[in-house]
Design an enzyme around this catalytic site. Sequence first.
Site, short mmCIF file in Angstrom:
data_model
loop_
_atom_site.label_atom_id
_atom_site.label_comp_id
_atom_site.label_asym_id
_atom_site.label_seq_id
_atom_site.Cartn_x
_atom_site.Cartn_y
_atom_site.Cartn_z
NE ARG A 54 -86.47 -4.81 11.40
CZ ARG A 54 -87.03 -6.01 11.54
NH1 ARG A 54 -88.32 -6.11 11.83
NH2 ARG A 54 -86.31 -7.11 11.39
CG ASP A 56 -82.60 -3.13 19.01
OD1 ASP A 56 -83.41 -3.64 18.21
OD2 ASP A 56 -81.48 -3.62 19.24
NE ARG A 201 -78.06 -2.43 23.31
CZ ARG A 201 -79.31 -2.70 23.66
NH1 ARG A 201 -80.29 -2.73 22.75
NH2 ARG A 201 -79.59 -2.97 24.92
#
Length: 262
Positions: A54, A56, A201
């Site tokens: 998945r 973001d 990130r």
Amino acid sequence: MRYALGVEYDGTGLFGWQRLGKPGTEAVPTVQQMLEEALSSVADAPVDTVCAGRTDAGVHARCQVVHFDSDAAREPRGWMLGATSRLPQAVCVRWCVPVAEDFSARFSARARRYRYSILNRPMRPALGRQYLSWVRQPLDAEAMHRAAQALVGERDFSAFRTVHCQAPHARRDLQRIAVSRDGEYVHVDVQANAFLHHMVRNIVGSLLLVGQGGQPGSWIAELLAGRDRTLAGPTAPPGGLVFVGPLYPPGCGLPPEVTLPG
């Protein structure tokens, strides 16, 4: 019949991969929601999808791998072209192949790869800005690369997971991380068996502090050992992150770009 798809998307303005909301409520624009609507239209029946990893909100994908089951008699080309014609310009199905009934886009994957791209110059970007993060201060890419090597291996990445991460544990096998410079661009390439929520990130956000000279290279190893997210750097913006794609064993019969070397 079970099929695997290679899906490319620009995550700008989208709320990530995962379908949000409940049936009967107003849909939020996610890749899964739009793809399932397109496939269901082609199949003339409901279709559910499972993805490799998945992404973001705001994150892009070069080759997200998805599987789905359908009794509809359609050729792979029909699924690919039919779904893409019903998708917005920001999403397309690049390929479709039939796979074994025990294939799982999620559980059959042996690795996942991301690239984070930074424009490192005094002036902000105009072209391609939705695929870049921008840092005006000079970055030492070599120092970032050296510091990042402390993350390689099976580690506890608690220092680089969001507080909202729902994974049962923080151990991941980070197989490769490389920081390189190409003119004004700095790229961070990461490969692991799996990733935590915001893991890439958060790693990039900490490496940027090293690259700017605000922290020594040894700081990354200290963060990893300390397992305290509050001590690490900020979360880097989503726009510079691209899910390059997962990797599968050769026996899965998928295209070379998502297949491990034999």
